[in-house]
Scaffold this motif. Structure first.
Motif, PDB file in Angstrom:
ATOM      1  N   ALA A  15     -76.012 -17.486-135.873  1.00 10.51           N
ATOM      2  CA  ALA A  15     -76.473 -18.571-136.731  1.00 10.51           C
ATOM      3  C   ALA A  15     -77.664 -19.260-136.080  1.00 10.51           C
ATOM      4  O   ALA A  15     -77.849 -19.187-134.857  1.00 10.51           O
ATOM      5  CB  ALA A  15     -75.347 -19.575-136.950  1.00 10.51           C
ATOM      6  N   ALA A  16     -78.486 -19.938-136.910  1.00  8.40           N
ATOM      7  CA  ALA A  16     -79.611 -20.702-136.358  1.00  8.40           C
ATOM      8  C   ALA A  16     -79.070 -21.836-135.490  1.00  8.40           C
ATOM      9  O   ALA A  16     -77.999 -22.374-135.756  1.00  8.40           O
ATOM     10  CB  ALA A  16     -80.468 -21.246-137.495  1.00  8.40           C
ATOM     11  N   ARG A  17     -79.823 -22.167-134.437  1.00  8.43           N
ATOM     12  CA  ARG A  17     -79.394 -23.213-133.502  1.00  8.43           C
ATOM     13  C   ARG A  17     -80.493 -24.265-133.379  1.00  8.43           C
ATOM     14  O   ARG A  17     -81.677 -23.929-133.324  1.00  8.43           O
ATOM     15  CB  ARG A  17     -79.119 -22.604-132.113  1.00  8.43           C
ATOM     16  N   ASP A  18     -80.068 -25.514-133.315  1.00  7.68           N
ATOM     17  CA  ASP A  18     -81.020 -26.632-133.175  1.00  7.68           C
ATOM     18  C   ASP A  18     -81.184 -27.018-131.712  1.00  7.68           C
ATOM     19  O   ASP A  18     -80.368 -26.667-130.860  1.00  7.68           O
ATOM     20  CB  ASP A  18     -80.519 -27.844-133.965  1.00  7.68           C
ATOM     21  N   GLY A  19     -82.265 -27.758-131.447  1.00  7.11           N
ATOM     22  CA  GLY A  19     -82.493 -28.309-130.114  1.00  7.11           C
ATOM     23  C   GLY A  19     -82.756 -27.247-129.065  1.00  7.11           C
ATOM     24  O   GLY A  19     -82.307 -27.347-127.924  1.00  7.11           O
ATOM     25  N   ARG A  20     -83.487 -26.219-129.450  1.00  3.51           N
ATOM     26  CA  ARG A  20     -83.737 -25.104-128.529  1.00  3.51           C
ATOM     27  C   ARG A  20     -85.168 -25.133-128.015  1.00  3.51           C
ATOM     28  O   ARG A  20     -86.052 -25.804-128.568  1.00  3.51           O
ATOM     29  CB  ARG A  20     -83.518 -23.766-129.248  1.00  3.51           C
ATOM     30  N   ALA A  21     -85.396 -24.360-126.962  1.00  6.29           N
ATOM     31  CA  ALA A  21     -86.746 -24.195-126.416  1.00  6.29           C
ATOM     32  C   ALA A  21     -86.979 -22.711-126.144  1.00  6.29           C
ATOM     33  O   ALA A  21     -86.045 -21.965-125.845  1.00  6.29           O
ATOM     34  CB  ALA A  21     -86.904 -24.989-125.135  1.00  6.29           C
ATOM     35  N   ILE A  22     -88.233 -22.316-126.276  1.00 10.19           N
ATOM     36  CA  ILE A  22     -88.613 -20.915-126.008  1.00 10.19           C
ATOM     37  C   ILE A  22     -89.726 -20.925-124.972  1.00 10.19           C
ATOM     38  O   ILE A  22     -90.747 -21.597-125.153  1.00 10.19           O
ATOM     39  CB  ILE A  22     -89.103 -20.213-127.298  1.00 10.19           C
ATOM     40  N   LEU A  23     -89.514 -20.200-123.893  1.00  5.28           N
ATOM     41  CA  LEU A  23     -90.544 -20.074-122.856  1.00  5.28           C
ATOM     42  C   LEU A  23     -91.278 -18.745-123.061  1.00  5.28           C
ATOM     43  O   LEU A  23     -90.646 -17.692-123.182  1.00  5.28           O
ATOM     44  CB  LEU A  23     -89.893 -20.113-121.465  1.00  5.28           C
ATOM     45  N   ILE A  24     -92.609 -18.833-123.109  1.00  5.99           N
ATOM     46  CA  ILE A  24     -93.429 -17.635-123.332  1.00  5.99           C
ATOM     47  C   ILE A  24     -94.293 -17.399-122.093  1.00  5.99           C
ATOM     48  O   ILE A  24     -94.968 -18.320-121.623  1.00  5.99           O
ATOM     49  CB  ILE A  24     -94.337 -17.823-124.569  1.00  5.99           C
ATOM     50  N   GLU A  25     -94.241 -16.190-121.586  1.00  2.00           N
ATOM     51  CA  GLU A  25     -95.066 -15.829-120.419  1.00  2.00           C
ATOM     52  C   GLU A  25     -95.749 -14.494-120.698  1.00  2.00           C
ATOM     53  O   GLU A  25     -95.076 -13.526-121.079  1.00  2.00           O
ATOM     54  CB  GLU A  25     -94.183 -15.672-119.164  1.00  2.00           C
ATOM     55  N   ASP A  26     -97.041 -14.438-120.479  1.00  2.00           N
ATOM     56  CA  ASP A  26     -97.795 -13.183-120.634  1.00  2.00           C
ATOM     57  C   ASP A  26     -97.555 -12.523-121.981  1.00  2.00           C
ATOM     58  O   ASP A  26     -97.420 -11.296-122.066  1.00  2.00           O
ATOM     59  CB  ASP A  26     -97.436 -12.198-119.507  1.00  2.00           C
ATOM     60  N   GLY A  27     -97.463 -13.339-123.030  1.00  2.00           N
ATOM     61  CA  GLY A  27     -97.313 -12.802-124.376  1.00  2.00           C
ATOM     62  C   GLY A  27     -95.906 -12.369-124.734  1.00  2.00           C
ATOM     63  O   GLY A  27     -95.675 -11.895-125.839  1.00  2.00           O
ATOM     64  N   LEU A  28     -94.978 -12.521-123.797  1.00  2.00           N
ATOM     65  CA  LEU A  28     -93.593 -12.124-124.058  1.00  2.00           C
ATOM     66  C   LEU A  28     -92.684 -13.351-124.053  1.00  2.00           C
ATOM     67  O   LEU A  28     -93.007 -14.381-123.441  1.00  2.00           O
ATOM     68  CB  LEU A  28     -93.102 -11.147-122.981  1.00  2.00           C
ATOM     69  N   ILE A  29     -91.552 -13.217-124.736  1.00  2.00           N
ATOM     70  CA  ILE A  29     -90.537 -14.266-124.674  1.00  2.00           C
ATOM     71  C   ILE A  29     -89.824 -14.127-123.337  1.00  2.00           C
ATOM     72  O   ILE A  29     -89.221 -13.081-123.045  1.00  2.00           O
ATOM     73  CB  ILE A  29     -89.543 -14.116-125.846  1.00  2.00           C
ATOM     74  N   ALA A  30     -89.946 -15.166-122.498  1.00  2.00           N
ATOM     75  CA  ALA A  30     -89.309 -15.115-121.167  1.00  2.00           C
ATOM     76  C   ALA A  30     -87.885 -15.644-121.244  1.00  2.00           C
ATOM     77  O   ALA A  30     -86.995 -15.148-120.542  1.00  2.00           O
ATOM     78  CB  ALA A  30     -90.127 -15.920-120.166  1.00  2.00           C
ATOM     79  N   ALA A  31     -87.667 -16.652-122.093  1.00  2.00           N
ATOM     80  CA  ALA A  31     -86.328 -17.234-122.204  1.00  2.00           C
ATOM     81  C   ALA A  31     -86.226 -18.015-123.501  1.00  2.00           C
ATOM     82  O   ALA A  31     -87.217 -18.519-124.019  1.00  2.00           O
ATOM     83  CB  ALA A  31     -86.048 -18.152-121.012  1.00  2.00           C
ATOM     84  N   GLU A  32     -84.992 -18.112-124.005  1.00  2.00           N
ATOM     85  CA  GLU A  32     -84.696 -18.961-125.176  1.00  2.00           C
ATOM     86  C   GLU A  32     -83.402 -19.668-124.820  1.00  2.00           C
ATOM     87  O   GLU A  32     -82.401 -19.024-124.486  1.00  2.00           O
ATOM     88  CB  GLU A  32     -84.535 -18.080-126.416  1.00  2.00           C
ATOM     89  N   ASP A  33     -83.443 -20.994-124.840  1.00  2.00           N
ATOM     90  CA  ASP A  33     -82.287 -21.736-124.327  1.00  2.00           C
ATOM     91  C   ASP A  33     -82.275 -23.131-124.931  1.00  2.00           C
ATOM     92  O   ASP A  33     -83.186 -23.490-125.678  1.00  2.00           O
ATOM     93  CB  ASP A  33     -82.387 -21.825-122.786  1.00  2.00           C
ATOM     94  N   GLN A  34     -81.260 -23.923-124.545  1.00  2.00           N
ATOM     95  CA  GLN A  34     -81.263 -25.325-124.962  1.00  2.00           C
ATOM     96  C   GLN A  34     -82.480 -26.013-124.383  1.00  2.00           C
ATOM     97  O   GLN A  34     -82.851 -25.765-123.228  1.00  2.00           O
ATOM     98  CB  GLN A  34     -80.010 -26.019-124.442  1.00  2.00           C
ATOM     99  N   ALA A  35     -83.109 -26.878-125.205  1.00  2.00           N
ATOM    100  CA  ALA A  35     -84.283 -27.603-124.719  1.00  2.00           C
ATOM    101  C   ALA A  35     -83.859 -28.512-123.570  1.00  2.00           C
ATOM    102  O   ALA A  35     -82.919 -29.291-123.697  1.00  2.00           O
ATOM    103  CB  ALA A  35     -84.902 -28.410-125.850  1.00  2.00           C
ATOM    104  N   GLY A  36     -84.549 -28.364-122.432  1.00  2.00           N
ATOM    105  CA  GLY A  36     -84.248 -29.208-121.286  1.00  2.00           C
ATOM    106  C   GLY A  36     -85.542 -29.721-120.700  1.00  2.00           C
ATOM    107  O   GLY A  36     -86.515 -29.948-121.429  1.00  2.00           O
TER     108      GLY A  36
END
Ligand SMILES: [Zn+2]
Length: 433
Positions: free
Chosen positions: A15-36
């Motif tokens: 399911a879709a999740r709220d309050g998240r963050a996505i870290l992008i490095e070198d054009g790739l998704i490095a991480a997807e996690d709770q926004a901190g």
């Protein structure tokens, strides 16, 4: 780059999740996690609760433009004019959140030229996969769609036709296993190529490492395409009459691309009366097949199959109208689209290691899929981690407002990323071969 305060639909089935963050490095998704806490040294974009989807994928596009008709007495059209309209369409598809298109047939070599132009940064557009010319038997369609088909007869010539597409720079091979319902002189019910011809085509494509997309209407040709190993079945609207073939597709992981919009288009357009009647009948069949395929566990990918090709989100809305949940339709436009293209190791989900092709929507397309057709709601499109399009670019006030949001949250400025993104970058539309 750090995208924060996001509602994330990751297309893994969760399911879709709220309050998240996505870290992008070198054009790739490095991480997807709770926004901190904001990591050091990143550009930040605060999405203020907007929804992030994997970049949308149209698995059945015809990337061409119809040239304008000059008034009597107006200057004749220059030969290079149409290419500019193709570029405009590609730019608009990206603007609407479609970061990948699979071209399954267009005219001449304009698509291959456009793909090269994007590689060299002439204009921004989606990742573009193309079949080159469609391999077909000698058939009326070759006369209707001049420059779109490579007609070939007999296993050896079919094999040569496949090699010609590879030579031209095709990313996959498209075959007409049956005739087309947009051509009055074609009867889609008998298979158009013989079993040995389709077998030679699939063998040659697979041997060289290319996937096969099969135009499949009548059940005789559809059955050959499925049994002889086509990777995707385009249209396949009568498959509800053959549950055994749907079971075989599910077992083999062959993807169905239902293309509902095409039936709507022919049913309402300036087509001959028999084709309009047939399109209405085919829409009812395709609707039954969509539900039967879903029940059988056949993977289903979104394919628009109509013009303007940049309006592919209309197909997503129709998939919902014809019985898919919005969640399922979004999977068809992302994860399963990537699977149809054989790129699911790199595209289609928001997961660590995937290419950061992302579409940010103002609002929640899971509850309101119609948003995806609204230009103003497609807030930001990222391609390989670079912001390249979206409503946020359309006026400087929006950029300034977003910059203030970022400043308020004491984050590192992101405006440089946004302002740079208007410029095309070479390499952003590289197409994996
Ligand atoms: Zn098509």
């Amino acid at each position: 780059m750090w995208l924060t305060n996001a509602r994330v639909f990751d297309a893994t089935g969760a399911a879709a999740r709220d309050g998240r963050a996505i870290l992008i490095e070198d054009g790739l998704i490095a991480a997807e996690d709770q926004a901190g806490a904001v990591p050091d040294g990143v550009d930040v974009i605060d999405l203020a609760g907007r929804t992030v989807l994997p970049g949308l994928i149209d698995a059945h596009a015809h990337v061409f433009a119809t040239p304008p008709t000059p008034d009597d007495g107006a200057e004749p059209l220059w030969p290079g004019l149409t290419a500019h309209f193709v570029a405009t369409g590609l730019r608009e598809a990206l603007r609407m959140g479609f970061t990948t298109l699979r071209d399954v047939g267009s005219y001449g070599d304009e698509v291959i030229t456009a793909r090269q132009a994007m590689r060299y940064g002439a204009f921004p557009g989606p990742r573009l996969l193309t079949c080159g010319r469609i391999v077909s038997a000698t058939a009326p369609g070759g006369r209707f769609f001049d420059g779109m088909y490579r007609e070939a007869d007999g296993p050896d010539e079919v094999r040569k036709a496949v090699r010609e597409q590879v030579r031209r720079g095709a990313d996959f091979v498209k075959v007409m296993s049956t005739g087309a319902r947009s051509v009055e002189l074609e009867d889609p019910h008998p298979a158009q190529l013989t079993g040995p011809e389709i077998a030679a085509l699939v063998d040659e494509a697979h041997r060289l490492g290319y996937r096969v997309a099969a135009h499949a209407e009548g059940l005789a040709g559809t059955e050959l395409a499925i049994r002889l190993g086509a990777d995707t079945i385009e249209h396949g609207m009568y498959l509800n009459q053959r549950p055994d073939l749907l079971d075989e597709m599910a077992a083999a992981g062959q993807v169905l691309v239902p293309t509902l919009s095409c039936y709507y288009g022919v049913a309402s357009g300036q087509w001959t009366a028999p084709l309009v009647r047939l399109a209405r009948h085919n829409l009812a069949e395709a609707s039954r097949t969509l539900l039967a395929a879903r029940a059988a566990g056949v993977p289903i990918a979104l394919g628009h199959d109509w013009q303007p090709f940049s309006d592919a989100a209309v197909e997503l809305i129709r998939l919902v109208e014809h019985g898919m949940t919005t969640h399922e339709a979004l999977l068809a436009a992302t994860a399963t689209g990537a699977r149809a293209l054989g790129l699911d190791d790199r595209l289609g989900t928001i997961q660590s290691g995937k290419v950061a092709d992302l579409t940010v929507v103002d609002g929640d397309p899971l509850t309101d899929p119609v948003l995806l057709r609204d230009r103003a709601q497609i807030w930001l499109v990222l391609q390989r981690g670079a912001p390249v399009a979206g409503a946020v670019f359309d006026n400087s006030a929006a950029i300034a407002a977003n910059a203030r949001t970022a400043a308020d949250s004491r984050s590192v400025t992101h405006t440089s990323a946004l302002s740079n993104a208007g410029r095309p970058r070479s390499g952003t539309t590289e197409t994996p071969g």
